[in-house]
Design a protein around this motif. Structure first.
Motif, short mmCIF file in Angstrom:
data_model
loop_
_atom_site.label_atom_id
_atom_site.label_comp_id
_atom_site.label_asym_id
_atom_site.label_seq_id
_atom_site.Cartn_x
_atom_site.Cartn_y
_atom_site.Cartn_z
N MET A 101 31.93 -5.23 -35.59
CA MET A 101 32.04 -3.97 -34.86
C MET A 101 33.48 -3.50 -34.83
N TRP A 141 31.72 -4.85 -25.80
CA TRP A 141 31.70 -5.96 -26.78
C TRP A 141 31.62 -7.29 -26.06
N ASN A 186 35.43 -0.83 -29.47
CA ASN A 186 34.54 -1.33 -28.44
C ASN A 186 35.22 -2.32 -27.51
N LEU A 202 28.34 -8.53 -34.40
CA LEU A 202 29.25 -8.24 -33.29
C LEU A 202 30.70 -8.37 -33.72
#
Length: 664
Positions: free
Chosen positions: A525, A537, A529, A522
């Protein structure tokens, strides 16, 4: 000429407008002196910008600290379930042990040691904690085991399980000093068959056997289903028999009361940044400068000893993405802010050792100003009283090199070699103390790490006490967040012990169990996002952490943590389930063992007064929580401002200097 005249008229018109605007502003300033002006705050603006970027939602206070409803059915139940005979007090077989390691290794080793004594039907001698015995100069009031734990409580609580004595009989003490008894060094993954085939014959013959434990245990974590009573014995030792001595308990509860005095819940956070852990998993590149060299040196030592069977240099960033490295404090801060914890949340920092010192905690302190530790809650006198009277160590042995006399300089000049000679070097800068002592001194001049000094050995013994205080606070905290656990190395860690104890005592307590691999994905990313309208996110982070609190997090913890340390996940052997309308879901691992849902139904005497509220009642509670509009941060500020005594106490605590690392 006509064009130039037009330019003059335009310039004159601009001047007239500027003069009129100036008069207008002066008149506004003159007649608005009674209006309160809004002062710009850079910190407030940063928080507003940060919240707008992350899309932080206003989550009610109760949802951040409330119990996990899905786990309210689990209750602690470690009592024997079958025929369990009381041991014979006239047992003539004895087992004594020496335990090396820190707080987590000592605690898990004692649990395994008691289990082995029950398995071999032997009397256990109170084990020696080598971490404190090696440390010369600690308080003479405490002897090994009693440095941390209450001996009398330990012996009395296990009277129905094994016989525990404080020392060997007089006729066997002399033989032990002459090393007449055989000593074994079992691994932490040793099976019960190892003790039955290897130790039991020697124990029957010599009546006394010694054990040396250095790997954080001496028995495999997962035992056959037929040995469920031995697993419950581990739970009774870890969660009932191992009580800290009275001085530690009093100071620990005093720390909890001071945290509660602020009138708001608090979260405990354990970074898990230990030098051994970082070296074992090859996380040296996550740090900078000399810290990377220190980690790599320890990793080279582990490779030489056969602990690590990999190359010295590995891709630390790949290890981080694989979930092998601890979460950095700034990452944990972002996760907590994403969940909705306000900047004024009280976070108690646990762990007696944080590699990198206060430098690595700076980003977390920027996000959460109320980051406290034991030095913020305890006075120096309280901590020194806990240590007891200690023999004074020698004064500072550091002495700068003596200055050379004029005659010595002339002699060196004469012996400098043939002429023409170069100009003499400039005068050397002064040598500071930190350049000759500690890790900075040896790593800049030597290739080998020196033996620990008396001061360092004493500090290692003190860390046992600091971890004990942090353990008490972590158990009483409203939420717990681990920076590192379930490492797969087989070594117990502080976070795993706390998570297992919280799961046993109150399974519904708010204990986060994040998957570091998912968290790393995460964080890797793209930033696009973060700016999408629905904040995907943010929702992904919240969804993952919320799942880690409930059944899904427990199942994952059982698969990864229980094979290494049973007391980090004492389910289903040491728990029971309150009867409810819903039938439990049984989840099995690849080897066929039940990892969740195999708990027995609690006895009737436990179910009295433990009814779980119905679904409709839970929905009503949820609705009432959603309707609350009070802001968490504003409520706390009003409470502190209305109570002068609390405000004075808070100011006193935060005016204290934090414990700084002199090497940073």
């Amino acid at each position: 000429m006509v064009f130039k005249s037009k330019i003059k008229w335009v310039a004159l018109f601009v001047l007239v407008l500027s003069f009129a605007s100036l008069l207008r502003h002066l008149s506004i300033a003159k007649y608005s002196t009674t209006v309160d002006l809004v002062q710009y705050s850079a910190l407030t603006a940063f928080r507003n910008d940060f919240d707008s970027i992350l899309g932080r939602q206003r989550i009610p206070n109760k949802k951040l600290w409330a119990a996990v409803k899905a786990l309210q059915f689990l209750q602690p139940h470690a009592n024997p379930r079958s025929n369990y005979p009381v041991p014979n007090e006239q047992n003539s077989r004895f087992i004594y042990a020496k335990i090396f390691g820190g707080f987590a290794k000592i605690r898990s080793s004692i649990c395994d040691l008691v289990t082995i004594s029950r398995l071999l039907n032997a009397t256990l001698v109170i084990p020696e904690i080598q971490e404190s015995i090696r440390s010369k100069g600690i308080s003479n009031r405490f002897k090994s085991f009693s440095y941390l734990y209450d001996e009398d409580q330990f012996i009395a609580s296990l009277k129905n399980d094994i016989v525990v004595v404080k020392s060997l009989p007089d006729n066997l003490k002399a033989a032990r000093k002459r090393n007449e008894f055989k000593t074994f060094r079992p691994k932490n993954s040793a099976s019960p068959n190892y003790y039955i085939k290897e130790l039991l014959p020697t124990l029957k013959k010599a009546k006394v056997v010694g054990l040396i434990l250095a790997d954080g245990g001496c028995l495999q974590s997962i035992l056959p289903p037929s040995m469920a009573e031995f697993q419950r014995l581990r739970c009774r030792v870890a969660f009932h028999s191992l009580q800290f001595r009275q001085e530690i308990q009093i100071l620990g509860q005093r720390m909890v009361e001071r945290l509660r005095a602020w009138g708001q819940p608090f979260l405990a956070f354990n970074p898990g940044l230990l030098r051994e852990t970082l070296a074992y998993h090859g996380c040296g590149e996550l740090f900078q400068d000399v810290h990377t060299e220190l980690i790599q040196y320890r990793r080279a030592q582990m490779i030489k000893r056969g602990i690590v069977k990999e190359e010295l240099r590995v891709d630390s960033h790949f290890r981080r993405e694989n979930g092998s490295c601890p979460l950095m404090p700034e990452e944990v801060g972002i996760l907590l802010r994403t969940m909705g914890y306000p900047p004024k949340t009280i976070i108690y920092l646990t762990g007696s050792e944080t590699f990198g010192g206060q430098r690595v905690l700076v980003p977390l302190r920027a996000m959460f100003a109320n980051l406290v530790d034991r030095t913020s809650l305890c006075t120096d006198k309280e901590l020194s009283d806990l240590l007891g009277p200690e023999t004074p160590l020698p004064l500072n042995p550091f002495q700068p090199p003596p200055a050379k006399s004029e005659e010595q300089l002339k002699e060196e000049w004469k012996k400098a070699g043939p002429r023409p000679r170069p100009l003499p070097p400039p005068p050397s800068r002064p040598i500071y103390q930190h350049e000759k002592q500690g890790w900075y001194g040896w790593i800049t001049e030597n290739d080998t790490e020196p033996e620990p000094s008396k001061v360092e050995l004493r500090m290692q013994a003190h860390r046992l006490l600091w971890d004990a205080l942090d353990y008490i606070v972590s158990m009483e905290s409203d939420a717990f967040f681990p920076g590192f656990n379930n490492d797969g190395s087989g070594w117990p860690d502080f976070s795993s012990l706390v998570m297992g104890h919280r799961l046993y005592e109150i399974a519904s307590s708010r204990t986060y169990r994040p998957d570091r691999k998912v968290v790393a994905e995460l964080f890797n990313m793209t930033r696009d996002n973060m700016y999408r309208p629905k904040h995907n996110w943010i929702l992904s982070i919240q969804e993952h952490l919320n799942r880690s609190l409930s059944e899904e997090g427990l199942i994952r913890q059982s698969l990864f943590s229980k094979p290494s340390l049973f007391i980090s996940h004492p389910l289903p052997e040491c728990s029971c389930r309150i009867s409810s309308a819903e039938s439990p879901v049984h989840v099995k691992s690849n080897d066929g063992r039940i990892v969740y849902g195999g708990e027995e139904e609690c006895p009737k005497w436990m179910q009295h007064g433990q009814e779980i509220p119905s679904q409709s009642a839970e929905e009503e509670v949820g609705k009432s929580e959603d309707n609350e509009s009070s802001d968490y941060g504003n409520t706390v500020v009003e409470e502190l401002e209305s109570n002068d005594s609390d405000k004075t106490f808070v100011n006193q605590v935060f005016d204290q200097d934090d414990e700084m690392d002199p090497n940073d």
